[in-house]
Scaffold this active site. Structure first.
Site, short mmCIF file in Angstrom:
data_model
loop_
_atom_site.label_atom_id
_atom_site.label_comp_id
_atom_site.label_asym_id
_atom_site.label_seq_id
_atom_site.Cartn_x
_atom_site.Cartn_y
_atom_site.Cartn_z
N ASP A 271 0.82 -1.20 0.00
CA ASP A 271 0.00 0.00 0.00
C ASP A 271 0.86 1.27 0.00
O ASP A 271 1.82 1.38 0.78
CB ASP A 271 -0.91 -0.02 1.24
CG ASP A 271 -1.75 1.23 1.37
OD1 ASP A 271 -2.64 1.45 0.53
OD2 ASP A 271 -1.51 2.01 2.33
N GLU A 307 1.29 0.01 -4.90
CA GLU A 307 0.50 1.22 -5.12
C GLU A 307 1.49 2.37 -5.01
O GLU A 307 2.13 2.54 -3.96
CB GLU A 307 -0.60 1.38 -4.07
CG GLU A 307 -1.42 2.65 -4.31
CD GLU A 307 -2.32 3.03 -3.15
OE1 GLU A 307 -3.25 3.82 -3.37
OE2 GLU A 307 -2.08 2.58 -2.01
N HIS A 405 -11.37 -0.57 -4.00
CA HIS A 405 -11.92 -0.15 -2.71
C HIS A 405 -11.72 1.36 -2.52
O HIS A 405 -12.61 2.04 -2.01
CB HIS A 405 -11.25 -0.93 -1.57
CG HIS A 405 -9.85 -0.49 -1.30
ND1 HIS A 405 -8.75 -1.00 -1.95
CD2 HIS A 405 -9.36 0.46 -0.45
CE1 HIS A 405 -7.66 -0.40 -1.53
NE2 HIS A 405 -7.99 0.49 -0.62
#
Length: 617
Positions: A271, A307, A405
């Site tokens: 992330d 990411e 999401h």
């Protein structure tokens, strides 16, 4: 088969009859007391002063300790804290940790060696919202339906234990302990074991850029875990490059290897690596990738997906000799998403402003090369250049999608793209472009049938000042948007701390049989079958764009596909609102959505029409 990752910290079974060794790095505490109890909570706590070692370590071995025992650490001021390397914390993040025998699970996937990345079709899911029960066990029961759909990889949103019984997972504070509301570590292993038995890869979403605000006790006894020289939105950054950083780096390297070796995950999604502050000669992201490649990656296919808002192409390079990733395998491609979102909805607020000009052309560019911003100036960032040139990258370095999401849940009302675009045929066309491209496609749970349920931002901080601050902050965040300028409109934004917000975000599987949803499910299934038969087998040798463009809203992309069956893939998609006539591309037709033959040399594409063909060299 038994699998275990050995760690220098936490609770480690010392061997038959040798008890358990407990180790805590606490350079800020002159003394640490281990509190331990055997078996059930009815047993009394026993105390033992841990032996202080050089470098801030505290260690104790308890001869009669065993798996299933509870333990915690008491600091000089009386504060009791769980183990930051806890393998299980069944009473949530403020409760005691539990000793786990990592070799208790008898794995059934002896022959599993993973799958090539070119075969990946990712399905992102939130364990708590994927099923009514919201558990690992309930998710395991749904796996055959995902295989039937054509999915080859699960992408599980973060599993690190977080405060409360509901949350996205990005506020985890115990990185080694699976979220207790989802089930036990054994339940998670059963899920992964079953997935492998069905041919599914499983990727874990991990957060190495910050800890959550509730349940993070590291500041109390280990200030060296953070580096005040780097400030982030969450306070001082995790210390990857200051004094004491080696132990901190080891903590996260071990965490990555732990998920892959002990739980048999097939890879990680890291992330927001752009939010990691690290000026080391070898950044922690690269160190983790190297440890995986030199460790479990030698025996099976293991993949790392980033990411990264910085669009750093250098982290996605392949080796000239073997074609293997030198660092990460792929990156989430927000650029493609943003272009598609603007094109399908007309929204141009915030970062979408960078894609408001000619979004159809930008969508075609993203399909062709991956990044839209590969060094170009970003108006949203004040004219600063964003990204690095990516023309030399194979297109499976990009994980592309119409929604995630983030892109759903960061909206005030959590609407999905089908709802936002009014179920326009152009959404079907854009989805076909993603699923039939050489990129690695990803669906967000329920997207395959156009789920009507929102996916909202939710948490469980309770009736506390933190909970109130999160609830109020969520509504204040949207005050700058015209749709929520009115106080009454902001009051209608769901309270993230309310249980109802979480419950509204759960998938309703019964939707799948309703006519409109069932038709979309068949369409998604057919697209993935086409990909499996005609595209994936041709991707092994790499892929690159030959030509791309957009005329009158018709996106055209031609790709060269390598491998044992080299070919050219041709895609035409009408993302305008009017029928368009286009030149008929060569090759055997592999997918048609609404396209009809024109005069023999042309096709007529209705709004949302798609035509894909392949011609072999």
């Amino acid at each position: 088969m038994k699998h275990r990752h050995r760690m220098p910290f936490g609770a480690e079974l010392a061997g038959a009859g040798a008890g358990v060794r407990f180790a805590l790095w606490a350079p800020g505490a002159p003394e640490v007391v281990l509190e331990h109890r055997r078996g059930t909570a009815d047993e009394a706590w026993r105390e033992q002063v841990m032996r202080a070692r050089d470098g801030g370590w505290h260690e104790a071995t308890v001869q009669d300790a065993a798996a299933g025992d509870d333990y915690r650490f008491r600091l000089p001021d009386g504060l009791r804290v769980p183990d930051p390397a806890s393998r299980a914390n069944p009473q949530d993040v403020h409760g005691p940790s539990r000793v786990v025998d990592p070799q208790a699970h008898a794995w059934q996937d002896d022959g599993w060696r993973g799958r090539p990345w070119t075969e990946a079709v990712i399905y992102e899911l939130h364990v708590g919202c994927f099923t009514p029960e919201g558990t690992f066990a309930a998710a395991r029961a749904r796996l055959p339906q995902l295989v039937e759909l054509g999915v080859t990889a699960l992408g599980l949103m973060p599993l690190a234990d977080f405060a409360g019984a509901r949350g996205w997972g990005y506020d985890g504070v115990l990185p080694f302990a699976p979220e207790s509301s989802y089930g036990t570590p054994e339940d998670l292993k059963r899920l992964i074991d079953a997935a492998h038995g069905l041919g599914l890869m499983v990727l874990a979403d991990v957060v190495y850029n910050h800890f959550g605000p509730d349940g993070n006790y590291l500041h109390a006894y280990c200030p060296d875990f953070f580096n005040p020289a780097h400030q982030t939105p969450w306070g001082a950054a995790i210390n990857f490059d200051g004094p004491g950083a080696r132990t901190v780096r080891d903590f996260f390297v071990h965490n990555a290897l732990y998920w892959i070796e002990e739980f048999r995950f097939d890879g990680l999604r890291m992330d927001a690596v752009h939010a990691i502050r690290d000026d080391s000669p070898v950044p922690i992201v690269e160190e983790i990738c190297d440890a995986i490649r030199r460790g479990p990656g030698r025996e099976r296919a293991v993949h790392v997906v980033l990411e990264n808002d910085l669009n750093q192409a250098r982290r996605l390079r392949r080796g000239a000799d073997d074609g293997r990733p030198q660092a990460a395998t792929a990156q989430w491609n927000d650029d493609l998403h943003h272009a598609a979102h603007v094109l399908l909805t007309g929204e141009a607020d915030g970062y979408y402003a960078d894609f408001a000009d000619r979004p159809d052309e930008r969508f075609a560019l993203a399909l062709a090369r991956g990044f839209v911003y590969a060094g170009e100036a970003s108006a949203f960032r004040g004219g600063e250049p964003r990204g690095e040139p990516c023309d030399g990258l194979a297109l499976d370095a990009f994980v592309s999608y119409l929604q995630t999401h983030d892109q759903i849940g960061n909206r005030a009302l959590g609407e999905r793209i089908d709802t936002l675009a009014g179920h326009a045929p152009q959404v079907l066309a854009a989805r076909a472009c993603v699923l039939l491209s050489p990129h690695v496609p990803m669906l967000f749970m329920g997207e395959e049938w156009g789920a009507a349920t929102p996916f909202l931002y939710f948490c469980d901080f309770g009736a506390t000042p933190l909970g109130e601050a999160v609830s109020n902050g969520r509504r204040a965040e949207f005050a700058r948007f015209a749709a929520f300028a009115d106080e009454a409109a902001r009051a209608a934004i769901p309270d993230p701390n309310a249980a109802r917000t979480f419950l509204r975000s759960k998938l309703r599987w019964q939707e799948r049989v309703e006519p409109a949803h069932a038709a979309l499910l068949r369409h998604t299934r057919a697209l993935l079958a086409t990909r499996r038969e005609h595209i994936a087998p041709r991707l092994a040798g790499g892929s690159r764009a030959l030509a791309h463009g957009c005329t009158d809203g018709v996106v055209s992309v031609d790709w060269a596909l390598g491998g044992a069956r080299p070919a050219r893939l041709h895609l035409r998609a009408n993302l305008s609102g009017q029928p368009r006539r286009v030149a008929r591309p060569p090759g055997a037709v592999i997918h048609v959505l609404g396209a009809v033959e024109g005069d023999g040399a042309t096709l007529v594409l209705p709004a949302g029409g798609v035509h894909a063909s392949v011609d072999d060299d």
